[in-house]
Design a protein around this motif. Sequence first.
Motif, short mmCIF file in Angstrom:
data_model
loop_
_atom_site.label_atom_id
_atom_site.label_comp_id
_atom_site.label_asym_id
_atom_site.label_seq_id
_atom_site.Cartn_x
_atom_site.Cartn_y
_atom_site.Cartn_z
N VAL A 184 0.83 -1.21 0.00
CA VAL A 184 0.00 0.00 0.00
C VAL A 184 0.86 1.26 0.00
CG1 VAL A 184 -1.73 1.31 1.33
CG2 VAL A 184 -2.00 -1.14 1.04
N THR A 185 2.09 1.16 0.52
CA THR A 185 2.98 2.33 0.49
C THR A 185 3.23 2.80 -0.94
OG1 THR A 185 4.91 0.87 0.59
CG2 THR A 185 4.20 1.89 2.65
N GLY B 189 8.33 10.13 -8.21
CA GLY B 189 9.61 9.43 -8.28
C GLY B 189 10.33 9.43 -6.94
N GLN B 190 10.31 10.57 -6.28
CA GLN B 190 10.97 10.71 -4.98
C GLN B 190 10.41 9.72 -3.96
OE1 GLN B 190 10.85 14.13 -1.54
NE2 GLN B 190 10.99 14.81 -3.65
N PHE B 191 9.08 9.66 -3.87
CA PHE B 191 8.47 8.79 -2.86
C PHE B 191 8.47 7.33 -3.28
CE2 PHE B 191 6.98 12.88 -1.39
CZ PHE B 191 7.09 12.75 -0.01
N LEU B 192 8.42 7.06 -4.59
CA LEU B 192 8.49 5.67 -5.04
C LEU B 192 9.82 5.02 -4.66
CD1 LEU B 192 6.78 5.49 -8.56
CD2 LEU B 192 6.15 4.25 -6.49
N ILE B 193 10.89 5.80 -4.75
CA ILE B 193 12.21 5.27 -4.38
C ILE B 193 12.21 4.86 -2.90
CG2 ILE B 193 14.64 5.88 -3.99
CD1 ILE B 193 14.41 7.62 -6.56
N GLY B 194 11.70 5.76 -2.05
CA GLY B 194 11.68 5.48 -0.62
C GLY B 194 10.75 4.33 -0.26
N THR B 195 9.53 4.36 -0.81
CA THR B 195 8.55 3.34 -0.43
C THR B 195 8.87 1.98 -1.03
OG1 THR B 195 7.12 4.11 -2.22
CG2 THR B 195 6.65 4.94 -0.02
N SER B 196 9.39 1.94 -2.25
CA SER B 196 9.74 0.65 -2.84
C SER B 196 10.86 -0.02 -2.05
CB SER B 196 10.15 0.81 -4.30
OG SER B 196 11.30 1.63 -4.42
N SER B 197 11.75 0.77 -1.46
CA SER B 197 12.81 0.18 -0.63
C SER B 197 12.21 -0.50 0.60
CB SER B 197 13.83 1.25 -0.21
OG SER B 197 13.29 2.14 0.73
N TRP B 198 11.12 0.08 1.14
CA TRP B 198 10.45 -0.56 2.28
C TRP B 198 9.81 -1.87 1.87
CZ3 TRP B 198 10.85 0.36 7.30
CH2 TRP B 198 11.39 1.58 7.71
#
Length: 468
Positions: free
Chosen positions: A78-79, A269-278
């Motif tokens: 969901v992130t 793009g900024q948040f996808l990088i962070g959330t995909s890492s989670w």
Amino acid sequence: MSKSNISIPQFFKYLKQAVSGKEQEFTSGSIRKAVFMLSIPMILEMLMESIFAVVDIFYVSKVSVNAVATIGLTESVVTLVYAVAIGLSMAATAIVARRIGEKDEEGASRAAVQVIILGIAVAAVISVIGILFPKEILGLMGGEPDLIAEGYGYTQVLLGGNVTIMLLFLINAIFRGAGDASIAMWTLILSNGLNIILDPMFIFGFGPIPAFGVEGAAIATTIGRGSAVIFQLLVLFYGWSKIKVRFKDVVLRVGVMLNLIKVSLGGIGQFLIGTSSWVFLMRIMSEFGSEVLAGYTIAIRVMMFTFMPAWGMSNAAATLVGQNLGAKQPDRAEQSVWKTGKYCAYFMGIVSVAYLVFAPQIISWFTQEPNVVENGSLCLRVIAAGYIFYAYGMVVINSFNGAGDTITPTIINFICFWLFQLPFAYLMAITFDFGPMGVFLAIVLAEVLISIIAIVWFKKGRWKLKQV
């Protein structure tokens, strides 16, 4: 507000002004007062969100370890929805604020409609995937067969009803862009207040409502958010905000839509990088079984309780940077960031001490399973060790966004999450057999690295020259 301490009557006076949403001037006068007036509605909004997260996991932890682990796996997916919603909401706030600043309220309304249409379109695609493939999603995330059998209904309902998540984010972003932050705050209070009331009813059963178990948590959340979205739409269509949407505005405008997509790409793009890492970190954690996964999920929920108010302060810094750069006062903008960072660090420092000392007691509020408590406590202590770094990191990163520079945080996130955190977590946890400790170390070291790089980059001052 003078440099001396605030008196009690002053405090309540400013608190009332902040919550009521009265317009304020933030480009002159006391920076400390400006931080206070902007932070309060945002902190209350985020605090309500984090209270619900903790209450939700408290109830679900009474169902089973698998139920808690299901929430962890589902929310890591969901992130990705949140990433799209946050990226679009950054564009929504920027465009609506620009139109309002130009005294073009009709243009703001038209932009608001395009934001809502785009949000519904994206959510529809995610809903179809969530409704048709919940078992496959949990399996892809490493869920064990018994976990999938028990928890797939939660995944199906939450992803199937993700339009409520999307619209809640986007319409609140519209309100903030119009200067109606207090409406955004009251919307989340309504949403999460309903969630807290409905959660135990649908999880454990109440009168004619059967006990749905972990699936009930998703049903309660979707009803709570859906009710809040209805409230938001009533505000928009009945003109209780600065923005009034009329039915004739509800048409697709390709030019406005394309501009919205263009502005939102950097934020997404900024948040996808962070959330995909989670998502990948959760996948690594799933290798160690449901009990470890449950401990990690509980610890993250507890930490979110304190991250949210800090995020509220960082949003205040972003607003101060944007307004003061617009007023041609870059030095005041920079001063605002350091002051907000300092206040945020005080808050996070106190919390970190509490977590370091009382981690086992805090995790045991949610579960008595020894392995879950052990792993949750370890996670809480290791990650809390970097809290003061996170405080400055969150404020500085969000200040770049406030200046309109979404590229710099994207580059920093890419370096620290994808090039450092994920390889480090895999090597330490799997290759060198450190287990969950390897993932916890990767999280804290990556966040510290983000803070250091962000501060060094911020001090160079190029953000002051950004034109938007």
